[in-house]
Structure formats: structure tokens, C-alpha cells
Scaffold this motif. Structure first.
Motif, PDB file in Angstrom:
ATOM      1  N   LEU A   7       5.155  -9.463  -9.235  1.00 42.86           N
ATOM      2  CA  LEU A   7       4.774  -8.360  -8.619  1.00 42.86           C
ATOM      3  C   LEU A   7       5.307  -6.848  -8.612  1.00 42.86           C
ATOM      4  O   LEU A   7       6.301  -6.870  -9.019  1.00 42.86           O
ATOM      5  CB  LEU A   7       4.341  -8.798  -6.960  1.00 42.86           C
ATOM      6  N   MET A   8       4.824  -5.796  -8.725  1.00 41.46           N
ATOM      7  CA  MET A   8       5.113  -4.018  -8.411  1.00 41.46           C
ATOM      8  C   MET A   8       6.132  -3.617  -6.977  1.00 41.46           C
ATOM      9  O   MET A   8       5.374  -3.675  -6.511  1.00 41.46           O
ATOM     10  CB  MET A   8       4.438  -3.048  -8.979  1.00 41.46           C
ATOM     11  N   ILE A   9       7.055  -3.649  -7.281  1.00 41.74           N
ATOM     12  CA  ILE A   9       7.539  -2.607  -6.186  1.00 41.74           C
ATOM     13  C   ILE A   9       8.274  -1.154  -6.357  1.00 41.74           C
ATOM     14  O   ILE A   9       9.146  -1.510  -7.292  1.00 41.74           O
ATOM     15  CB  ILE A   9       9.298  -3.583  -5.136  1.00 41.74           C
ATOM     16  N   ASP A  10       8.053  -0.751  -6.269  1.00 37.06           N
ATOM     17  CA  ASP A  10       7.937   0.842  -6.059  1.00 37.06           C
ATOM     18  C   ASP A  10       8.062   1.104  -8.096  1.00 37.06           C
ATOM     19  O   ASP A  10       8.576   1.419  -8.397  1.00 37.06           O
ATOM     20  CB  ASP A  10       9.174   0.877  -5.418  1.00 37.06           C
ATOM     21  N   ASP A  60      -1.059  -2.712  -2.338  1.00 34.92           N
ATOM     22  CA  ASP A  60      -2.140  -3.214  -2.965  1.00 34.92           C
ATOM     23  C   ASP A  60      -2.850  -1.495  -2.729  1.00 34.92           C
ATOM     24  O   ASP A  60      -3.869  -1.135  -1.958  1.00 34.92           O
ATOM     25  CB  ASP A  60      -3.394  -3.932  -2.917  1.00 34.92           C
ATOM     26  N   GLY A  61      -2.507  -0.475  -2.199  1.00 40.48           N
ATOM     27  CA  GLY A  61      -3.321   0.819  -1.088  1.00 40.48           C
ATOM     28  C   GLY A  61      -3.079   0.774   0.885  1.00 40.48           C
ATOM     29  O   GLY A  61      -3.264   1.646   0.913  1.00 40.48           O
ATOM     30  N   VAL A  62      -3.018  -0.271   0.824  1.00 40.91           N
ATOM     31  CA  VAL A  62      -3.485  -0.554   2.268  1.00 40.91           C
ATOM     32  C   VAL A  62      -1.546  -0.408   3.016  1.00 40.91           C
ATOM     33  O   VAL A  62      -1.059  -0.415   2.522  1.00 40.91           O
ATOM     34  CB  VAL A  62      -3.611  -2.038   2.289  1.00 40.91           C
ATOM     35  N   HIS A  64       0.924   0.130   6.420  1.00 41.46           N
ATOM     36  CA  HIS A  64       1.517  -0.465   7.222  1.00 41.46           C
ATOM     37  C   HIS A  64       1.366  -1.729   7.480  1.00 41.46           C
ATOM     38  O   HIS A  64       0.870  -2.443   8.371  1.00 41.46           O
ATOM     39  CB  HIS A  64       0.975  -0.018   8.754  1.00 41.46           C
ATOM     40  N   ARG A  65       1.227  -2.380   5.667  1.00 42.89           N
ATOM     41  CA  ARG A  65       1.290  -4.310   5.917  1.00 42.89           C
ATOM     42  C   ARG A  65       2.925  -4.767   6.017  1.00 42.89           C
ATOM     43  O   ARG A  65       3.687  -4.086   5.834  1.00 42.89           O
ATOM     44  CB  ARG A  65       1.021  -4.529   4.430  1.00 42.89           C
ATOM     45  N   ARG A  66       3.120  -5.181   7.380  1.00 38.59           N
ATOM     46  CA  ARG A  66       3.931  -5.943   7.360  1.00 38.59           C
ATOM     47  C   ARG A  66       4.649  -7.075   6.443  1.00 38.59           C
ATOM     48  O   ARG A  66       3.992  -8.208   6.152  1.00 38.59           O
ATOM     49  CB  ARG A  66       4.608  -6.911   8.370  1.00 38.59           C
ATOM     50  N   SER A  67       5.540  -6.488   5.363  1.00 34.96           N
ATOM     51  CA  SER A  67       6.454  -7.431   4.405  1.00 34.96           C
ATOM     52  C   SER A  67       6.734  -9.441   4.759  1.00 34.96           C
ATOM     53  O   SER A  67       6.504  -9.693   3.539  1.00 34.96           O
ATOM     54  CB  SER A  67       6.986  -6.659   3.910  1.00 34.96           C
ATOM     55  N   CYS A  68       7.290  -8.760   5.985  1.00 30.38           N
ATOM     56  CA  CYS A  68       7.738 -10.512   6.107  1.00 30.38           C
ATOM     57  C   CYS A  68       6.615 -11.145   6.687  1.00 30.38           C
ATOM     58  O   CYS A  68       6.705 -12.686   6.469  1.00 30.38           O
ATOM     59  CB  CYS A  68       8.324 -10.633   7.149  1.00 30.38           C
ATOM     60  N   LEU A  69       4.821 -11.100   6.326  1.00 31.45           N
ATOM     61  CA  LEU A  69       3.735 -11.729   6.776  1.00 31.45           C
ATOM     62  C   LEU A  69       3.086 -12.152   5.572  1.00 31.45           C
ATOM     63  O   LEU A  69       1.680 -12.424   5.413  1.00 31.45           O
ATOM     64  CB  LEU A  69       3.231 -11.066   7.784  1.00 31.45           C
ATOM     65  N   GLU A  70       3.772 -10.611   5.076  1.00 28.91           N
ATOM     66  CA  GLU A  70       2.154 -10.912   3.672  1.00 28.91           C
ATOM     67  C   GLU A  70       3.331 -11.877   2.355  1.00 28.91           C
ATOM     68  O   GLU A  70       4.372 -11.834   1.893  1.00 28.91           O
ATOM     69  CB  GLU A  70       2.134  -9.680   2.736  1.00 28.91           C
ATOM     70  N   GLU A  77       0.755  -4.735  -6.003  1.00 25.34           N
ATOM     71  CA  GLU A  77       1.660  -3.838  -6.100  1.00 25.34           C
ATOM     72  C   GLU A  77       2.104  -3.487  -4.700  1.00 25.34           C
ATOM     73  O   GLU A  77       1.513  -2.811  -3.635  1.00 25.34           O
ATOM     74  CB  GLU A  77       0.481  -2.187  -6.565  1.00 25.34           C
ATOM     75  N   VAL A  78       3.684  -3.320  -3.854  1.00 24.03           N
ATOM     76  CA  VAL A  78       4.227  -2.774  -3.020  1.00 24.03           C
ATOM     77  C   VAL A  78       4.600  -1.421  -3.118  1.00 24.03           C
ATOM     78  O   VAL A  78       5.637  -1.575  -4.134  1.00 24.03           O
ATOM     79  CB  VAL A  78       5.095  -4.195  -3.254  1.00 24.03           C
ATOM     80  N   ARG A  79       5.068  -0.630  -2.634  1.00 25.99           N
ATOM     81  CA  ARG A  79       5.382   0.318  -2.497  1.00 25.99           C
ATOM     82  C   ARG A  79       6.139   0.512  -0.894  1.00 25.99           C
ATOM     83  O   ARG A  79       5.670   0.742  -0.087  1.00 25.99           O
ATOM     84  CB  ARG A  79       4.424   1.698  -2.456  1.00 25.99           C
TER      85      ARG A  79
END
Ligand code: FES
Length: 82
Positions: A7-10, A60-62, A64-70, A77-79
Motif C-alpha cells: 500500500l502507499m502511505i503518504d 483512497d481519497g475518503v 476521517h477513516r479510523r486507521s485502527c479499523l481499516e 492509498e493512505v494519507r
């Protein structure tokens, strides 16, 4: 052993174990600061179970996603910068 997920992080390619959380991928990549407070202070995950909202990232552009639940997915893609 299952094939690792990329995956991509920043903008950086990171590998993670399938089934792990985005938060785990962030931590394993050495990234403890995940977002900034309104005053610009670095913030990081606190609860790890979806309650505190301190781990929010854009997935993926969305926003306010909680990274602990994804869960990590190939090519996601994570930013952390909003
Ligand atoms: S770490 Fe608390 S909601 Fe994700």
C-alpha cells in the motif's frame, strides 16, 4: 506465509501482513504521528479500537477513516496529511 500487501502511505510504498490494520502498517513503517491537532501538535493513536478518533487518515481519497479499523488492501492509498 501469505503474500504481503503493498500500500502507499503518504506516497511511500509500504508492505504489510494481510489482515492487519492500517494503523499497524503505519506503526510498522515507523510512523507514530498520524495527524495534527488544530494547534499543529502531532497526534497519534490512543485506543486502537475505534473510540478515540485520534488515528484518522484519508483512505483512497475518503477522509476521517479510523486507521485502527481499516484493514490493509493491495494498492490502497493512505494519507496522513488530511
Ligand atoms: S486509535 Fe482510537 S479510534 Fe483508532
Amino acid at each position: 506465509m501469505a503474500e504481503r500487501v503493498r500500500l502507499m502511505i503518504d506516497g511511500r510504498v509500504v508492505e504489510a501482513e494481510p489482515g492487519t490494520s492500517v494503523l499497524a502498517a503505519l506503526w510498522n513503517a515507523g510512523q507514530r504521528t498520524i495527524r495534527s491537532s488544530v494547534t499543529g501538535e502531532g497526534r497519534g493513536a490512543m485506543c486502537g479500537m475505534g473510540t478515540c478518533h485520534e488515528c484518522q487518515v484519508r483512505v483512497d481519497g475518503v477522509p476521517h477513516r479510523r486507521s485502527c479499523l481499516e484493514t490493509v488492501r493491495e494498492g490502497m492509498e493512505v494519507r496522513t496529511d488530511g
